[in-house]
Every structure is written in structure tokens, then in C-alpha cells.
Design an enzyme around this catalytic site. Sequence first.
Site, PDB file in Angstrom:
ATOM      1  N   GLY A  10       0.816  -1.220   0.000  1.00 56.91           N
ATOM      2  CA  GLY A  10       0.000   0.000   0.000  1.00 56.91           C
ATOM      3  C   GLY A  10       0.847   1.267   0.000  1.00 56.91           C
ATOM      4  O   GLY A  10       2.078   1.230  -0.067  1.00 56.91           O
ATOM      5  N   ASP A  34      -2.771 -12.399   4.367  1.00 58.73           N
ATOM      6  CA  ASP A  34      -4.121 -11.853   4.517  1.00 58.73           C
ATOM      7  C   ASP A  34      -4.380 -11.763   6.020  1.00 58.73           C
ATOM      8  O   ASP A  34      -4.467 -12.785   6.710  1.00 58.73           O
ATOM      9  CB  ASP A  34      -5.132 -12.791   3.844  1.00 58.73           C
ATOM     10  CG  ASP A  34      -6.565 -12.299   3.996  1.00 58.73           C
ATOM     11  OD1 ASP A  34      -6.819 -11.424   4.854  1.00 58.73           O
ATOM     12  OD2 ASP A  34      -7.436 -12.807   3.268  1.00 58.73           O
ATOM     13  N   THR A  58      -9.280   0.606   3.268  1.00 59.67           N
ATOM     14  CA  THR A  58      -9.174   2.065   3.288  1.00 59.67           C
ATOM     15  C   THR A  58     -10.161   2.750   2.340  1.00 59.67           C
ATOM     16  O   THR A  58     -10.087   3.969   2.165  1.00 59.67           O
ATOM     17  CB  THR A  58      -7.736   2.505   2.919  1.00 59.67           C
ATOM     18  OG1 THR A  58      -7.405   1.943   1.644  1.00 59.67           O
ATOM     19  CG2 THR A  58      -6.733   2.050   3.954  1.00 59.67           C
ATOM     20  N   THR A  93      -6.379   6.298  12.273  1.00 62.47           N
ATOM     21  CA  THR A  93      -6.833   7.423  11.443  1.00 62.47           C
ATOM     22  C   THR A  93      -7.528   8.531  12.235  1.00 62.47           C
ATOM     23  O   THR A  93      -8.147   8.270  13.272  1.00 62.47           O
ATOM     24  CB  THR A  93      -7.801   6.885  10.369  1.00 62.47           C
ATOM     25  OG1 THR A  93      -8.404   7.973   9.672  1.00 62.47           O
ATOM     26  CG2 THR A  93      -8.929   6.060  10.977  1.00 62.47           C
ATOM     27  N   ASP A  94      -7.480   9.733  11.673  1.00 61.69           N
ATOM     28  CA  ASP A  94      -8.252  10.863  12.201  1.00 61.69           C
ATOM     29  C   ASP A  94      -9.759  10.648  12.045  1.00 61.69           C
ATOM     30  O   ASP A  94     -10.551  11.326  12.698  1.00 61.69           O
ATOM     31  CB  ASP A  94      -7.846  12.161  11.470  1.00 61.69           C
ATOM     32  CG  ASP A  94      -7.958  12.064   9.958  1.00 61.69           C
ATOM     33  OD1 ASP A  94      -7.814  10.948   9.397  1.00 61.69           O
ATOM     34  OD2 ASP A  94      -8.206  13.097   9.313  1.00 61.69           O
ATOM     35  N   TYR A 117     -16.049   3.211   8.078  1.00 62.46           N
ATOM     36  CA  TYR A 117     -14.586   3.095   8.076  1.00 62.46           C
ATOM     37  C   TYR A 117     -14.008   3.507   9.435  1.00 62.46           C
ATOM     38  O   TYR A 117     -13.226   2.764  10.045  1.00 62.46           O
ATOM     39  CB  TYR A 117     -14.003   3.969   6.959  1.00 62.46           C
ATOM     40  CG  TYR A 117     -12.503   4.176   7.039  1.00 62.46           C
ATOM     41  CD1 TYR A 117     -11.622   3.140   6.761  1.00 62.46           C
ATOM     42  CD2 TYR A 117     -11.972   5.416   7.404  1.00 62.46           C
ATOM     43  CE1 TYR A 117     -10.243   3.325   6.846  1.00 62.46           C
ATOM     44  CE2 TYR A 117     -10.602   5.612   7.479  1.00 62.46           C
ATOM     45  CZ  TYR A 117      -9.737   4.574   7.201  1.00 62.46           C
ATOM     46  OH  TYR A 117      -8.378   4.750   7.293  1.00 62.46           O
ATOM     47  N   LYS A 121     -12.087   1.191  12.249  1.00 67.42           N
ATOM     48  CA  LYS A 121     -10.714   1.490  12.664  1.00 67.42           C
ATOM     49  C   LYS A 121     -10.643   1.678  14.185  1.00 67.42           C
ATOM     50  O   LYS A 121      -9.697   1.224  14.836  1.00 67.42           O
ATOM     51  CB  LYS A 121     -10.194   2.741  11.950  1.00 67.42           C
ATOM     52  CG  LYS A 121      -9.976   2.572  10.449  1.00 67.42           C
ATOM     53  CD  LYS A 121      -8.836   1.605  10.108  1.00 67.42           C
ATOM     54  CE  LYS A 121      -7.472   2.140  10.509  1.00 67.42           C
ATOM     55  NZ  LYS A 121      -6.397   1.198  10.120  1.00 67.42           N
ATOM     56  N   TRP A 142      -4.768  11.943   6.216  1.00 65.81           N
ATOM     57  CA  TRP A 142      -4.612  12.503   4.863  1.00 65.81           C
ATOM     58  C   TRP A 142      -3.251  12.122   4.254  1.00 65.81           C
ATOM     59  O   TRP A 142      -2.484  12.988   3.836  1.00 65.81           O
ATOM     60  CB  TRP A 142      -4.755  14.027   4.911  1.00 65.81           C
ATOM     61  CG  TRP A 142      -6.109  14.555   5.272  1.00 65.81           C
ATOM     62  CD1 TRP A 142      -7.095  13.919   5.978  1.00 65.81           C
ATOM     63  CD2 TRP A 142      -6.625  15.857   4.962  1.00 65.81           C
ATOM     64  NE1 TRP A 142      -8.184  14.747   6.119  1.00 65.81           N
ATOM     65  CE2 TRP A 142      -7.927  15.940   5.501  1.00 65.81           C
ATOM     66  CE3 TRP A 142      -6.104  16.957   4.290  1.00 65.81           C
ATOM     67  CZ2 TRP A 142      -8.713  17.083   5.386  1.00 65.81           C
ATOM     68  CZ3 TRP A 142      -6.879  18.092   4.177  1.00 65.81           C
ATOM     69  CH2 TRP A 142      -8.172  18.148   4.711  1.00 65.81           C
TER      70      TRP A 142
HETATM   71  N1  NAP Z   1      -4.767   7.009   3.240  1.00 68.78           N
HETATM   72  C1  NAP Z   1      -5.010   7.886   4.218  1.00 68.78           C
HETATM   73  O1  NAP Z   1      -5.272   9.072   3.979  1.00 68.78           O
HETATM   74  C2  NAP Z   1      -4.943   7.442   5.643  1.00 68.78           C
HETATM   75  C3  NAP Z   1      -5.168   8.392   6.644  1.00 68.78           C
HETATM   76  C4  NAP Z   1      -5.063   8.012   7.980  1.00 68.78           C
HETATM   77  C5  NAP Z   1      -4.746   6.699   8.301  1.00 68.78           C
HETATM   78  N2  NAP Z   1      -4.555   5.801   7.318  1.00 68.78           N
HETATM   79  C6  NAP Z   1      -4.227   4.423   7.703  1.00 68.78           C
HETATM   80  O2  NAP Z   1      -2.899   4.164   7.276  1.00 68.78           O
HETATM   81  C7  NAP Z   1      -2.758   2.779   6.982  1.00 68.78           C
HETATM   82  C8  NAP Z   1      -2.162   2.614   5.592  1.00 68.78           C
HETATM   83  O3  NAP Z   1      -3.052   3.200   4.646  1.00 68.78           O
HETATM   84  P1  NAP Z   1      -2.655   3.452   3.135  1.00 68.78           P
HETATM   85  O4  NAP Z   1      -2.974   4.863   2.826  1.00 68.78           O
HETATM   86  O5  NAP Z   1      -1.269   2.926   2.881  1.00 68.78           O
HETATM   87  O6  NAP Z   1      -3.736   2.527   2.423  1.00 68.78           O
HETATM   88  P2  NAP Z   1      -3.626   1.602   1.151  1.00 68.78           P
HETATM   89  O7  NAP Z   1      -2.743   2.201   0.125  1.00 68.78           O
HETATM   90  O8  NAP Z   1      -5.040   1.259   0.804  1.00 68.78           O
HETATM   91  O9  NAP Z   1      -2.894   0.305   1.716  1.00 68.78           O
HETATM   92  C9  NAP Z   1      -3.547  -0.644   2.499  1.00 68.78           C
HETATM   93  C10 NAP Z   1      -3.003  -1.989   2.086  1.00 68.78           C
HETATM   94  O10 NAP Z   1      -3.648  -2.997   2.873  1.00 68.78           O
HETATM   95  C11 NAP Z   1      -3.906  -4.090   2.012  1.00 68.78           C
HETATM   96  N3  NAP Z   1      -4.979  -4.925   2.533  1.00 68.78           N
HETATM   97  C12 NAP Z   1      -6.314  -4.717   2.484  1.00 68.78           C
HETATM   98  N4  NAP Z   1      -6.954  -5.752   3.053  1.00 68.78           N
HETATM   99  C13 NAP Z   1      -5.998  -6.621   3.475  1.00 68.78           C
HETATM  100  C14 NAP Z   1      -6.029  -7.873   4.129  1.00 68.78           C
HETATM  101  N5  NAP Z   1      -7.181  -8.446   4.469  1.00 68.78           N
HETATM  102  N6  NAP Z   1      -4.863  -8.473   4.422  1.00 68.78           N
HETATM  103  C15 NAP Z   1      -3.689  -7.901   4.073  1.00 68.78           C
HETATM  104  N7  NAP Z   1      -3.588  -6.724   3.437  1.00 68.78           N
HETATM  105  C16 NAP Z   1      -4.746  -6.089   3.143  1.00 68.78           C
HETATM  106  C17 NAP Z   1      -4.275  -3.470   0.681  1.00 68.78           C
HETATM  107  O11 NAP Z   1      -4.120  -4.400  -0.343  1.00 68.78           O
HETATM  108  P3  NAP Z   1      -5.032  -4.303  -1.670  1.00 68.78           P
HETATM  109  O12 NAP Z   1      -4.724  -2.962  -2.271  1.00 68.78           O
HETATM  110  O13 NAP Z   1      -4.590  -5.456  -2.471  1.00 68.78           O
HETATM  111  O14 NAP Z   1      -6.453  -4.388  -1.197  1.00 68.78           O
HETATM  112  C18 NAP Z   1      -3.272  -2.321   0.606  1.00 68.78           C
HETATM  113  O15 NAP Z   1      -2.075  -2.722  -0.006  1.00 68.78           O
HETATM  114  C19 NAP Z   1      -4.151   2.167   7.177  1.00 68.78           C
HETATM  115  O16 NAP Z   1      -4.242   1.638   8.474  1.00 68.78           O
HETATM  116  C20 NAP Z   1      -5.084   3.353   7.069  1.00 68.78           C
HETATM  117  O17 NAP Z   1      -6.283   3.122   7.772  1.00 68.78           O
HETATM  118  C21 NAP Z   1      -4.627   6.130   5.994  1.00 68.78           C
END
Ligand code: NAP
Length: 272
Positions: A10, A34, A58, A93-94, A117, A121, A142
Site C-alpha cells: 500500500g 491476509d 481504506t 486514522t483521524d 470506516y 478502525k 490525509w
Molecule cells: N490514506 C489515508 O489518507 C490514511 C489516513 C489516515 C490513516 N490511514 C491508515 O494508514 C494505513 C495505511 O493506509 P494506506 O494509505 O497505505 O492505504 P492503502 O494504500 O489502501 O494500503 C492498504 C493496504 O492494505 C492491504 N490490505 C487490504 N486488506 C488486506 C487484508 N485483508 N490483508 C492484508 N492486506 C490487506 C491493501 O491491499 P489491496 O490494495 O490489495 O487491497 C493495501 O495494499 C491504514 O491503516 C489506514 O487506515 C490512511
Amino acid sequence: MRIAVTGAGGRLGRELARALRSHDALLLDRRALDVTDPAACAAALGGADAVIHAAAWTDVDGAESAPADARATNVFGANNVAAAAPYVVVVSTDFVFDGRASAPYDEDAEPDPLQVYGETKLVGERAALLANENVAVARSAWLYGAAEPDGFVRAVLQRLEAGSPFEVVTDQVGSPTYVADLAPALVAMCEQRATGTFHVANSGEASRYDFARAIARAAGRDESLIVPVATADAPPRPAARPAYAPLRSTRHPALPPWEDALRRAMPDILGA
Ligand SMILES: NC(=O)c1ccc[n+]([C@@H]2O[C@H](COP(=O)([O-])OP(=O)(O)OC[C@H]3O[C@@H](n4cnc5c(N)ncnc54)[C@H](OP(=O)(O)O)[C@@H]3O)[C@@H](O)[C@H]2O)c1
């Protein structure tokens, strides 16, 4: 120290891979692990000294119509990972906050998510903290990075490239955070074996509109193409967003200001 990463494919996971280049790292993308499978978590993570749990559902809007799937990953996945490893940093997350605050949220603020969501979380945070006393919850916000194919920064750059005016909301305010600042902070938390809940985000606050204008300036594009709009006048989305949810910390050193982070990030984003 062997540090494992879930969700290594990710946005954050790929940056963690960079931050861990000189470490003994175990990078597990979704195909390799997984997190909804407890036996697979035990087998894959039992030998690590620490885990950074970056895997998550996400898709904020998609979670509204698939709450069981979001829960399976964000609640049971967090529980499975926390139960499987000696020490875990769970990324959160926020969106656990309702955004009705008038000042940035610190770690003692009461969560009250507005959408599936954020709810999954939050329950995932609590499950992980209960499953293992050696857990840190690191809430960020973000996220953006250089190597991402989609996301807010990429979308704004594409709209600017298209050259027509477009609307961005002024009444959603948060803490834009560059994953290259966040990832080393998460690694440091592993090294220090920090426990408890932490807010780890670039400092300062911005509306989506402010952020979009700053993206245009940093990229040398025409910021006047970005037109302010209120959420109520924008196309409706399935999931509600918090109106005002910047993060601040009383427990973790502040990351650099978001404007500075964006300026540093932009050459890599444009070159990716
Ligand atoms: N993006 C934001 O703005 C944001 C903000 C605050 C907090 N966060 C948190 O930061 C963390 C990382 O987010 P990110 O932005 O890097 O999101 P991301 O790009 O969507 O990455 C999440 C990864 O988790 C994988 N995944 C989903 N379901 C899974 C499962 N059952 N087993 C194993 N892997 C799985 C996804 O794989 P697939 O793509 O193959 O589904 C993806 O590679 C998360 O905890 C998110 O809640 C994100």
C-alpha cells in the site's frame, strides 16, 4: 531487530519498505499475508520482533456498502496481528473523530466516528490494545506519497493538468501527512517499543481547498483553477467526512509542518 510490515503493497507500506532498507525487514503484501486469517498471522509474524500493521480496508465510501468486509480487515485483522506478534504498531486514522471540535484533537479526545470506516478502525484499535499490552496505536491523517497511483494529490495534479476549473471543499480540515515523514516515525516507535495511543501527523492544519492550492503552487501549476465549494454544495458521497479533525500530540514529537513536507515531496511526486 526484525520488523515486519503488513499491507506492504500500500501507500504507507511501500514507504515503510524504503524506511526499513537498512533493517532486517519482512515486507508482507496482501498476497503474502491476509490479515483476516489468524493462523496465517501467527505463522508469518511470530518470528518478528515488531510489526508495523499498515494493512487496512481504506475505501471510506466503499465501507458503507460492505461493512462486514471492512470490519473483517480493520477489526479482526488488527486483532489477529496484535495477537500474533510480540510488539505491534497499529496504524489508525483521524476518521475516528466526528470533526465537530474547535481545536485539533490530541490523544485524550473522545473518538466518535461518523462512518463505517472510522468505526471499524476505532474498534480495531481497541481490539489490538486488548489483545496485546505491547501495542502502540499511531493515528495519522490525509496520507500521500510519491509512488501512489491515486489519492488526493494525484487527483488534484490530474485535474490541474486537464486545465479546466474544478471545485474543492473548504469545510473539511485536517492534517495532510507525507508518508516519508510518517514511516521513519513508525520505525522509531518500534525501536523504542512505545505503547499506548499516539497522534503522528505533519503539524499544522489545512482545508482540502488550502491543500489543493498548495499542491498547485508546489507543482508550479495554476492555482486559480481551484474553486472553493462547501461540502453541502459538492456532489454527495456515501460516507460522511469529519469537518474539522486536525491531529496534534501531547505524547509524540511533532512531524514537520505540512507545507514544508509538501514542498519536499513534490519533486518525487512529479518524477514518479
Ligand atoms: N490514506 C489515508 O489518507 C490514511 C489516513 C489516515 C490513516 N490511514 C491508515 O494508514 C494505513 C495505511 O493506509 P494506506 O494509505 O497505505 O492505504 P492503502 O494504500 O489502501 O494500503 C492498504 C493496504 O492494505 C492491504 N490490505 C487490504 N486488506 C488486506 C487484508 N485483508 N490483508 C492484508 N492486506 C490487506 C491493501 O491491499 P489491496 O490494495 O490489495 O487491497 C493495501 O495494499 C491504514 O491503516 C489506514 O487506515 C490512511
